[in-house]
Scaffold this motif. Structure first.
Motif, PDB file in Angstrom:
ATOM      1  N   UNK A 489     -32.632-121.202  -0.214  1.00 44.78           N
ATOM      2  CA  UNK A 489     -33.086-122.025   0.906  1.00 44.78           C
ATOM      3  C   UNK A 489     -33.269-121.181   2.166  1.00 44.78           C
ATOM      4  N   UNK A 490     -32.328-120.257   2.412  1.00 40.59           N
ATOM      5  CA  UNK A 490     -32.428-119.395   3.591  1.00 40.59           C
ATOM      6  C   UNK A 490     -33.663-118.512   3.509  1.00 40.59           C
ATOM      7  N   UNK A 495     -39.337-117.245   5.049  1.00 43.77           N
ATOM      8  CA  UNK A 495     -40.733-117.078   4.664  1.00 43.77           C
ATOM      9  C   UNK A 495     -41.607-118.171   5.255  1.00 43.77           C
ATOM     10  N   UNK A 496     -41.073-119.382   5.345  1.00 44.87           N
ATOM     11  CA  UNK A 496     -41.840-120.487   5.939  1.00 44.87           C
ATOM     12  C   UNK A 496     -42.162-120.198   7.401  1.00 44.87           C
ATOM     13  N   UNK A 552     -32.843-121.951  13.555  1.00 45.53           N
ATOM     14  CA  UNK A 552     -32.721-122.470  12.192  1.00 45.53           C
ATOM     15  C   UNK A 552     -33.582-121.709  11.188  1.00 45.53           C
ATOM     16  N   UNK A 553     -34.487-120.842  11.675  1.00 47.27           N
ATOM     17  CA  UNK A 553     -35.320-120.074  10.746  1.00 47.27           C
ATOM     18  C   UNK A 553     -34.523-118.973  10.060  1.00 47.27           C
ATOM     19  N   UNK A 554     -33.413-118.546  10.673  1.00 47.36           N
ATOM     20  CA  UNK A 554     -32.611-117.479  10.095  1.00 47.36           C
ATOM     21  C   UNK A 554     -33.253-116.106  10.186  1.00 47.36           C
ATOM     22  N   UNK A 555     -34.293-115.955  11.001  1.00 48.04           N
ATOM     23  CA  UNK A 555     -35.006-114.685  11.134  1.00 48.04           C
ATOM     24  C   UNK A 555     -34.377-113.869  12.256  1.00 48.04           C
ATOM     25  N   UNK A 640     -23.353-114.885   7.238  1.00 48.23           N
ATOM     26  CA  UNK A 640     -24.190-115.871   6.584  1.00 48.23           C
ATOM     27  C   UNK A 640     -25.378-115.178   5.940  1.00 48.23           C
ATOM     28  N   UNK A 641     -25.597-115.425   4.652  1.00 41.55           N
ATOM     29  CA  UNK A 641     -26.702-114.853   3.900  1.00 41.55           C
ATOM     30  C   UNK A 641     -26.758-113.352   4.094  1.00 41.55           C
ATOM     31  N   UNK A 642     -25.716-112.632   3.687  1.00 42.70           N
ATOM     32  CA  UNK A 642     -25.675-111.197   3.950  1.00 42.70           C
ATOM     33  C   UNK A 642     -26.762-110.417   3.242  1.00 42.70           C
ATOM     34  N   UNK A 643     -27.366-111.004   2.224  1.00 46.05           N
ATOM     35  CA  UNK A 643     -28.398-110.262   1.528  1.00 46.05           C
ATOM     36  C   UNK A 643     -29.683-110.152   2.316  1.00 46.05           C
TER      37      UNK A 643
END
Length: 645
Positions: A489-490, A495-496, A552-555, A640-643
């Protein structure tokens, strides 16, 4: 009749100005607000850039550094005129407009090709005479008492002096193309300048737990300046640097080094004084809690003995012989609540009472304990500030992997146990070398877990009195499927976001962020490349980033730079493994960035190979569990989302 017409026009000028202002609304129009904002920003930038003693005016800077772009001068009434000469070109030194270049060419074409006019001869003689003594900056040549009137008599307003020098006497006088624009006679050798001691060498030779006599003198001069400050506004670095006693003490300590006063304060007495930027771009001085007793003593001394004369004094009151208060390692001290400096002396509190030997010794021990604690807190804060807020470093991922493996093995063998003792896991032959290399003894393993992967692993005091760790609810192996969904989801959100951006242009928010970053990089002072930490500390960049990249995009800012303006701005980690991301103009740092990024990519592939091998040997534990990482540290969820990269 002509005279009457001129007088009539002149008398109408004030009325014309009044009529203009009468037409404007009470509130500023949009274009007025824009003009006001740009003028305020320009004033702040000029205050930061130009010398504080008014040796160089803004007009001189404009004429020297961006000739032919704008006209900045005063008219016959003493009013300032500012207007563009032509569409400006961006970059250091600006660029000459076509109209300015044609004006210069027209003037030069009127001069004799094989000789000088008398006015040229006069100007040449004055320049050569001045440069025979020593080389001078172009600005100094332009305002030289004998050169300036000679240049004014010869050159039109739209012909810069440097153009005449380069075209007419370039065989005799050269102007440096790089660095400061220095004029010198061709073939002249300036006397070698004394090489200044580098910053690193200077700070390396300073004692760790005491002051040099010159440092004691400077520190006392600073505190006495602040104790005597009576202006209602806060004291600033600029006002302090102009104080005679402070200047003399500063020159005695820093005069032969490449270190400035601000750097010395931050690195040697940063636990006592901090700088905060004010609205005018200056650096306000704030007093920290650790320095309040000593400041009270200096204020009391000032009341009883009058203003200080700048004589070097011994160690600060209340400190043991040979020790400063607080020691230099408090330069990165704890985030204490700063108090304002610069209020009248009567607001600084009552004088400190006399202290006997017993109180002196008691306070010394108390100060040592407080300073040691402050030093540890400062080192911890500095360590975590270097880490990225929205991803884990490769070495952090490696440590996280080892911890999760160890915890999995323990829970499989002891399912009814409360948790795994952290001391046992920290001594594990796999965990220990990774922990040592990453944490370097600056922070504890528990602190790193809590602040970087605290969303997955919980640490607490066990029933046996030992610190134990265990999975947080919903974060263990049983949550693998949910974790995989979160990771996917992240990635989909990221990408979105990029998909929503125009492929052949920028959104207005992107254009703003791009422009702010480019401007900041172009004006960055320093021989080393700045870092993303430096950029994120800039309020204008942070505001533009928040407007451009939704949280919220996580970018991350690095991801946006790499994917949207990577052709202009480069990002890299030094040697491919540094904890800090560097940033710089692509045309300046391209080779460094390409080499570092290639090395980082090679290290990633090597780490992935080791990870696959470990998974094959350890039962091929599901990779989806490894992609979960909801940290609880500052920055809205470190880990959060370390990858994500």
């Amino acid at each position: 009749l002509l005279l009457l017409a001129v007088l009539s026009y002149l008398l109408r000028l004030p009325n014309m100005a009044a009529q203009f202002f009468d037409r404007l609304p009470v509130r500023l129009t949009a274009i007025e607000a824009t003009l006001r904002e740009h003028l305020v920003e320009a004033a702040a930038a000029a205050e930061k850039l130009l010398p504080s003693n008014d040796e160089v005016s803004l007009q001189e800077w404009v004429e020297c550094r961006m000739p032919g772009e704008i006209e900045l001068r005063t008219d016959g009434s003493g009013l300032v005129l500012l207007k563009p000469l032509a569409k400006s070109t961006k970059g250091k030194g600006g660029g000459k407009s076509s109209s300015s270049a044609s004006a210069v060419q027209a003037f030069m074409s009127r001069l004799p090709g094989d000789s000088f006019t008398q006015q040229e001869e006069d100007l040449r003689n004055e320049i050569v005479s001045a440069l025979e003594k020593s080389s001078l900056s172009l600005s100094a040549v332009s305002k030289h008492a004998r050169i300036r009137p000679a240049a004014k008599a010869l050159l039109p307003d739209n012909v810069p002096l440097e153009e005449w020098i380069e075209r007419r006497i370039g065989a005799e006088v050269s102007i440096d193309a790089e660095g400061p624009r220095t004029c010198r006679l061709q073939g002249a050798n300036d006397p070698p300048k004394e090489k200044k001691e580098s910053k690193d060498a200077f700070f390396a030779r300073l004692p760790k737990d005491s002051f040099l006599p010159e440092e004691e003198r400077l520190r006392l001069a600073i505190f006495d300046f602040l104790a005597a400050w009576s202006n209602q506004e806060l004291a600033t670095l600029n006002s302090m640097a102009n104080d005679r006693v402070v200047t003399e003490a500063k020159n005695a300590l820093l005069g032969k080094t490449a270190t400035n006063l601000k750097e010395w304060i931050e690195r040697r007495i940063g636990g006592e004084l901090r700088f905060h930027d004010n609205r005018r771009g200056g650096h306000e001085i704030h007093l920290m809690d650790a320095a309040r007793p000593f400041m009270a003593e200096r204020v009391a001394r000032l009341r009883h003995m009058g203003p200080p004369m700048g004589v070097p004094m011994g160690p600060p009151m209340g400190a043991p012989p040979g020790m400063m208060y607080p020691p230099p390692h408090m330069m990165s001290g704890p985030p204490m609540v700063p108090g304002p400096v610069g209020r009248p002396p009567h607001m600084m509190g009552p004088p400190m009472p006399p202290r006997g030997p017993e109180r002196h010794q008691e306070r010394s021990h108390r100060d040592k304990d407080r300073n040691a604690e402050a030093s540890n807190e400062g080192a911890t804060k500095k360590f975590f500030e270097k880490l990225p807020t929205d991803e884990l470093l490769d070495k952090e991922l490696e440590l996280r992997e080892a911890l999760l493996d160890g915890l999995d093995r323990f829970m499989a063998e002891h399912p009814k146990e409360e948790g795994l003792a952290l001391s046992a896991l920290g001594s594990d032959k796999v965990v220990k070398p990774i922990k040592t290399e990453l944490l370097k003894g600056q922070v504890s393993l528990r602190e790193w877990i809590d602040r970087r992967i605290g969303g997955e692993i919980q640490s607490k005091m066990g029933k046996n009195g030992q610190v134990i760790i265990k999975y947080r609810e919903g974060a263990g192996p049983e949550a693998e499927s949910e974790g995989a969904d979160q990771a996917v989801d992240a990635e989909a959100k990221s990408e979105a976001f990029f998909t929503s951006l125009p492929p052949d242009g920028f959104t207005p928010e992107e254009e703003t962020l791009r422009e702010v970053l480019l401007t900041w990089l172009e004006t960055f002072m320093g021989s080393d490349a700045p870092t993303l930490i430096d950029a994120s500390a800039n309020a204008e960049i942070q505001e533009a980033k928040n407007m451009c990249i939704p949280r919220q995009s996580g970018v991350s800012l690095k991801s946006w730079i790499d994917r949207r303006i990577g052709g202009e701005i480069a990002t890299w980690r030094e040697n491919g493994r540094s904890e800090v991301v560097s940033i710089g103009m692509r045309d300046q740092w391209n080779e460094v960035a390409v080499a570092a990024n290639a090395e980082e990519e090679a290290l990633k592939k090597e780490a992935q190979g080791r990870k696959r091998k470990a998974e094959d040997q350890g039962g091929n534990r599901s990779a989806s569990h490894r992609n979960v990482g909801n940290g609880k540290g500052g920055g809205g969820g470190k880990g959060a989302h370390p990858g994500r990269r």
